[in-house]
Design a protein around this motif. Sequence first.
Motif, PDB file in Angstrom:
ATOM      1  N   LEU A 164       5.824 120.375  57.169  1.00 33.30           N
ATOM      2  CA  LEU A 164       6.435 121.419  55.895  1.00 33.30           C
ATOM      3  C   LEU A 164       7.921 120.740  55.984  1.00 33.30           C
ATOM      4  CD1 LEU A 164       5.113 124.973  56.006  1.00 33.30           C
ATOM      5  CD2 LEU A 164       5.324 123.221  54.123  1.00 33.30           C
ATOM      6  N   SER A 165       8.363 120.624  56.827  1.00 29.05           N
ATOM      7  CA  SER A 165      10.054 120.134  57.026  1.00 29.05           C
ATOM      8  C   SER A 165      10.212 118.919  56.141  1.00 29.05           C
ATOM      9  CB  SER A 165      10.624 120.171  58.502  1.00 29.05           C
ATOM     10  OG  SER A 165      11.963 119.557  58.305  1.00 29.05           O
ATOM     11  N   THR A 166       9.545 117.980  56.659  1.00 25.45           N
ATOM     12  CA  THR A 166       9.361 116.563  55.766  1.00 25.45           C
ATOM     13  C   THR A 166       9.325 116.715  54.252  1.00 25.45           C
ATOM     14  OG1 THR A 166       8.980 115.370  57.959  1.00 25.45           O
ATOM     15  CG2 THR A 166       8.564 114.253  55.683  1.00 25.45           C
ATOM     16  N   ARG A 167       8.189 117.662  53.763  1.00 26.27           N
ATOM     17  CA  ARG A 167       7.757 117.591  52.568  1.00 26.27           C
ATOM     18  C   ARG A 167       8.754 118.429  51.597  1.00 26.27           C
ATOM     19  NH1 ARG A 167       1.308 118.461  52.603  1.00 26.27           N
ATOM     20  NH2 ARG A 167       1.752 117.844  50.521  1.00 26.27           N
ATOM     21  N   ILE A 168       9.078 119.469  52.230  1.00 22.81           N
ATOM     22  CA  ILE A 168      10.237 120.365  51.671  1.00 22.81           C
ATOM     23  C   ILE A 168      11.277 119.531  51.299  1.00 22.81           C
ATOM     24  CG2 ILE A 168      11.617 122.320  51.651  1.00 22.81           C
ATOM     25  CD1 ILE A 168       9.371 123.822  53.290  1.00 22.81           C
ATOM     26  N   HIS A 169      12.091 119.188  52.340  1.00 24.51           N
ATOM     27  CA  HIS A 169      13.068 118.089  51.983  1.00 24.51           C
ATOM     28  C   HIS A 169      12.959 116.940  51.209  1.00 24.51           C
ATOM     29  CE1 HIS A 169      14.372 120.494  55.728  1.00 24.51           C
ATOM     30  NE2 HIS A 169      15.243 120.884  54.780  1.00 24.51           N
ATOM     31  N   SER A 170      11.740 116.457  51.203  1.00 27.08           N
ATOM     32  CA  SER A 170      11.573 115.261  50.195  1.00 27.08           C
ATOM     33  C   SER A 170      11.511 115.781  48.871  1.00 27.08           C
ATOM     34  CB  SER A 170       9.985 114.571  50.967  1.00 27.08           C
ATOM     35  OG  SER A 170      10.422 113.903  52.068  1.00 27.08           O
ATOM     36  N   MET A 171      10.788 116.869  48.732  1.00 31.18           N
ATOM     37  CA  MET A 171      10.901 117.498  47.263  1.00 31.18           C
ATOM     38  C   MET A 171      12.066 117.987  46.842  1.00 31.18           C
ATOM     39  SD  MET A 171       8.463 120.651  46.042  1.00 31.18           S
ATOM     40  CE  MET A 171       7.152 119.982  46.396  1.00 31.18           C
ATOM     41  N   LYS A 172      12.923 118.653  47.579  1.00 33.65           N
ATOM     42  CA  LYS A 172      14.259 119.472  46.993  1.00 33.65           C
ATOM     43  C   LYS A 172      15.067 119.359  48.371  1.00 33.65           C
ATOM     44  CE  LYS A 172      12.312 122.558  43.430  1.00 33.65           C
ATOM     45  NZ  LYS A 172      12.257 123.784  42.883  1.00 33.65           N
ATOM     46  N   LEU A 184       4.459 124.417  49.078  1.00 36.52           N
ATOM     47  CA  LEU A 184       4.921 123.444  48.550  1.00 36.52           C
ATOM     48  C   LEU A 184       4.910 123.743  46.854  1.00 36.52           C
ATOM     49  CD1 LEU A 184       3.952 120.460  50.597  1.00 36.52           C
ATOM     50  CD2 LEU A 184       6.331 121.086  50.361  1.00 36.52           C
ATOM     51  N   ASP A 185       3.731 124.356  46.528  1.00 34.32           N
ATOM     52  CA  ASP A 185       3.587 124.514  45.133  1.00 34.32           C
ATOM     53  C   ASP A 185       4.616 125.896  44.678  1.00 34.32           C
ATOM     54  OD1 ASP A 185       1.970 124.861  42.678  1.00 34.32           O
ATOM     55  OD2 ASP A 185       1.776 126.855  43.185  1.00 34.32           O
ATOM     56  N   THR A 186       4.637 126.501  45.589  1.00 31.52           N
ATOM     57  CA  THR A 186       5.680 127.467  44.896  1.00 31.52           C
ATOM     58  C   THR A 186       7.272 127.036  45.094  1.00 31.52           C
ATOM     59  OG1 THR A 186       4.388 129.297  46.471  1.00 31.52           O
ATOM     60  CG2 THR A 186       6.479 130.083  45.676  1.00 31.52           C
ATOM     61  N   THR A 187       7.429 126.187  46.100  1.00 31.53           N
ATOM     62  CA  THR A 187       8.817 125.799  46.417  1.00 31.53           C
ATOM     63  C   THR A 187       9.341 124.677  45.021  1.00 31.53           C
ATOM     64  OG1 THR A 187       8.753 125.416  48.729  1.00 31.53           O
ATOM     65  CG2 THR A 187      10.218 124.062  47.454  1.00 31.53           C
ATOM     66  N   ARG A 188       8.038 123.971  44.690  1.00 34.13           N
ATOM     67  CA  ARG A 188       8.461 123.071  43.392  1.00 34.13           C
ATOM     68  C   ARG A 188       8.656 124.076  42.259  1.00 34.13           C
ATOM     69  NH1 ARG A 188       4.757 122.113  39.435  1.00 34.13           N
ATOM     70  NH2 ARG A 188       3.145 122.888  40.718  1.00 34.13           N
ATOM     71  N   ARG A 189       7.878 125.016  41.909  1.00 34.53           N
ATOM     72  CA  ARG A 189       7.797 125.695  40.794  1.00 34.53           C
ATOM     73  C   ARG A 189       9.225 126.698  40.570  1.00 34.53           C
ATOM     74  NH1 ARG A 189       3.704 128.974  39.232  1.00 34.53           N
ATOM     75  NH2 ARG A 189       2.675 129.275  41.392  1.00 34.53           N
ATOM     76  N   TYR A 190       9.666 127.211  41.696  1.00 35.00           N
ATOM     77  CA  TYR A 190      10.678 128.126  41.507  1.00 35.00           C
ATOM     78  C   TYR A 190      11.912 127.593  42.254  1.00 35.00           C
ATOM     79  CZ  TYR A 190       6.929 131.257  40.143  1.00 35.00           C
ATOM     80  OH  TYR A 190       5.657 132.065  39.546  1.00 35.00           O
TER      81      TYR A 190
END
Length: 487
Positions: free
Chosen positions: A246-254, A188-194
Amino acid sequence: MRRLATTVAALLIVVMALPAAAATTDSVSGTSVSGTRELRGMWIASVANIDWPAKPGLPVAQQEQEYESLLDRAKATGVNAVFVQIRPTADSFYPSSLEPWSQYLTGTQGQDPGYDPLKFLVSQAHQRDLEFHAWFNPYRISLQSDVTKLAPNHPARLHPDWVVSYGGQLYYNPGIPAVRRFVEKVILDTTRRYDIDGVHFDDYFYPYPVAGQQFPDQQTFQQYSGGFTNVTDWRRDNVNKLISELSTRIHSMKPWIAFGVSPFGIWRDARTDPTGSDTQGGVHDYDDLYADTRTWIRNRWVDYIAPQLYWPVGYTIADYGKLLPWWAHEVAGTGVSLYIGQAVYKIGTPSPAAWLDPEEMPRHIALDRGTPEVNGDILYNTTTLLANPLGFADRLRTDLYAKPAIVPVRPTVAGHAPPSPILLPLFGNTLHWLGFGTSYAVYQDGRLLTTVRGTSFALPAGRHRYAVTALDRTHHESRPSGTEEYR
């Protein structure tokens, strides 16, 4: 010659189909536009320097040049997406406060390579209008078993209770809740930053079985069983939690990011489960890797599934011609996209002999295109592909991928069609437009010519009519612009 752009033109609805092009005709002008929708992916592996970088310790300029060359050559074959391994062994291809730099960059784990590779990798892919999927390995720590050889600040050394040794390698123990939280935090840190387009796992969850060895998680099971009485059900639940959370948190973020997995190609044999495939596999996702892909698909925890169907058509143990419809049935009606992982690295190898037939891999792609649930292919690996085994890269470039394709829309991923672009007056041989897309599709005489990032395109010679559509980052497509003629 400079001309005024068309000010009044019919709006055309582009109807896409897989694999063949689809067309629609405007009721006023009679003009039709058509294009192909198909994911054409390529895996770029970094573990053990399989694909990139060619070896550790290369100068930054050489690493960058190698990657650009890989992308240029891939683009020339018709590829429209890359799946790049950026966390191969619990280390990183980007600056991270959570994990050390990868040894495959510099030769020394934890050593700063002097630039941000992931930022470069993503930007170069996007410049070529290639989707970029960040490929993570969730549990693997090291290809060797000595924890003292890891960087001093490696989480595995700071948390030795998280680590298990199995088959001569080191792994994070998937049954420890703190491990799951940590792996999710890294991703999630990587997903947020890139600015990535996808989060991708391959087939490594619990490790492949090693003869004569038992995965050493008995004490972990006793401590964290949570009501499970069967260790295999508990292991599957551990992986299910990672995937679902991960699915829930990735899609909530982006919400626009695609989350997908490329599992081993056999879920279960019909010998074990009547709903399994007509195969005789020695390894199964469900029973050996504890990857219950069926549950992931039915719950739509993944946006796509890309089973590695690494066997030829007619192969007795695992027949591509039987596995393909099995996986198609798995995704039917779920909205989960299906891509097929293809073993390009086996082309030209003697066992089984079918791989010596230059028509074997084209046969796979033809079967995929004849299966409505299949949305494309991902090719492994890049080094082999670009070496052109049995002329396969040439076959892609001149035949199978000769006509460009847009990545299909994934029904489980949020997105919407942008407004139509507005063509500007033609200046010289360059088409310009205004628009709000992430990328744009350029149509020549009603047929898809290319997709580009940016709002201009240098036109080839000859008299043709051009139109442009806008695509959001999830490939929803606008109605076309007006048309412009160039001669």
